[in-house]
Design an enzyme around this catalytic site. Structure first.
Site, PDB file in Angstrom:
ATOM      1  N   ASP A   8     -21.061   6.338  -9.072  1.00  0.00           N
ATOM      2  CA  ASP A   8     -20.788   5.065  -9.755  1.00  0.00           C
ATOM      3  C   ASP A   8     -21.648   4.043  -9.021  1.00  0.00           C
ATOM      4  OD1 ASP A   8     -19.753   2.990 -11.221  1.00  0.00           O
ATOM      5  OD2 ASP A   8     -17.874   2.882 -10.111  1.00  0.00           O
ATOM      6  N   GLU A  69     -23.522   7.124 -13.652  1.00  0.00           N
ATOM      7  CA  GLU A  69     -23.060   6.265 -14.741  1.00  0.00           C
ATOM      8  C   GLU A  69     -24.236   5.456 -15.267  1.00  0.00           C
ATOM      9  OE1 GLU A  69     -19.077   4.833 -15.154  1.00  0.00           O
ATOM     10  OE2 GLU A  69     -19.809   2.786 -15.229  1.00  0.00           O
ATOM     11  N   ASP A 142     -13.867   2.378  -7.637  1.00  0.00           N
ATOM     12  CA  ASP A 142     -15.204   2.977  -7.607  1.00  0.00           C
ATOM     13  C   ASP A 142     -15.136   4.447  -7.176  1.00  0.00           C
ATOM     14  OD1 ASP A 142     -16.907   0.112  -7.374  1.00  0.00           O
ATOM     15  OD2 ASP A 142     -14.942   0.155  -6.426  1.00  0.00           O
TER      16      ASP A 142
END
Lengths: 188, 188
Positions: A8, A69, A142
């Protein structure tokens, strides 16, 4: 068994989660962490130190694939720049270590883990904990998100979404299309 | 003598120009090139191969500092993502090789080289050729731009704009401020 590193990407907080995918779509936690950098620090130091930690993680845990991501520029124009910079570092490291890398959109990740592309952070965290058999939801968000990205990648079929450009997700295809259009515009 | 690597970051075309700064603000050309990648290629390959070429350039020409064009997210939301990814790679390499790196805005670069922050590509190219004593304007524009970024850096005073966060340009300060605001928002 396939080991997947989910990232992420972020400059202030970068979530990194590693899972193993076994037969029958069974996934288990290998490691999860959040690499931070201080907004008061020099930008090169921030990007470089997070990049160095991701590289060490790759060397130590030897993932077979990376799931990243995919960030959209229109969400938050300012903070997205740092996110894209960290993404660039992850893409470079994937290339350096010969690892296939796939991009998944936040909607794809939420849908894969919770069944709904509009799930909130808490739902994603709860499902990540349930799927991996964890007693607690990984914190901060996260950390849970990086695991959700890795799980999404595992379940969407590593064979389908991991690739070298031949097999693109819808988001990747849209990205390439936009890149080509931009390239044509610059050439023309 | 200070050797400066100027980078006009881009995924389709990345301009890299190296100059030497001597006493009396005298600048001379060392090398200029444009690293390209095909929009049809895998994203990790594109970022990784350009990154690898920049790393080789750093190893071979051993610059003392890196000057990077600061990209604004609101210019072209799509193509800016690839640009930011390459910027991330350059920032990571600067950190890896212990090189100070400074970000200059397009307006700063144009003003430093032509005297006007609103100069067009042709004016920038012509002034770059004149300043470096070249018979021809470097082509394509990305090549000339990378040299303009390096010249801007040299003339704005390496001591002032190269730094570790203590001495920020207005653009860097704005960036940091935005990053801090985003961080506070996420923490809160």
């Amino acid at each position: 068994m396939t080991r997947i590193l989910g990232v992420d990407p972020g400059l202030t907080r970068c979530g990194v989660g590693v899972i193993d995918l076994a037969a029958g779509r069974r996934v288990t936690l290998v490691s999860v962490d959040v690499y931070r950098s201080a907004p008061t620090d020099d930008l090169a130091f921030r990007v470089g130190s997070i990049g160095a930690r991701i590289e060490t993680l790759i060397q130590e845990l030897k993932p077979d694939a990376i799931a990243l991501e995919r960030v959209f520029a229109d969400v938050n124009v300012r903070s997205v720049m740092g996110t894209a910079q960290i993404s660039g570092v992850v893409l470079m490291l994937a290339h350096k270590y010969g690892l296939p890398v796939a991009l998944h959109t936040p909607t794809e990740v939420k849908a894969a883990v919770t069944g709904s592309g509009r799930a909130d952070k808490a739902q994603v965290g709860n499902m990540v904990a349930r799927i991996l058999g964890l007693a607690e939801v990984p914190k901060p968000a996260d950390a849970a998100d990086s695991l959700a990205i890795a799980i999404c990648h595992a379940w969407r079929g590593a064979g389908a979404s991991v690739g070298t450009g031949q097999s693109l997700t819808a988001a990747q295809a849209a990205w390439q299309q936009a890149e080509r259009a931009a390239a044509r515009k610059r050439e023309g």
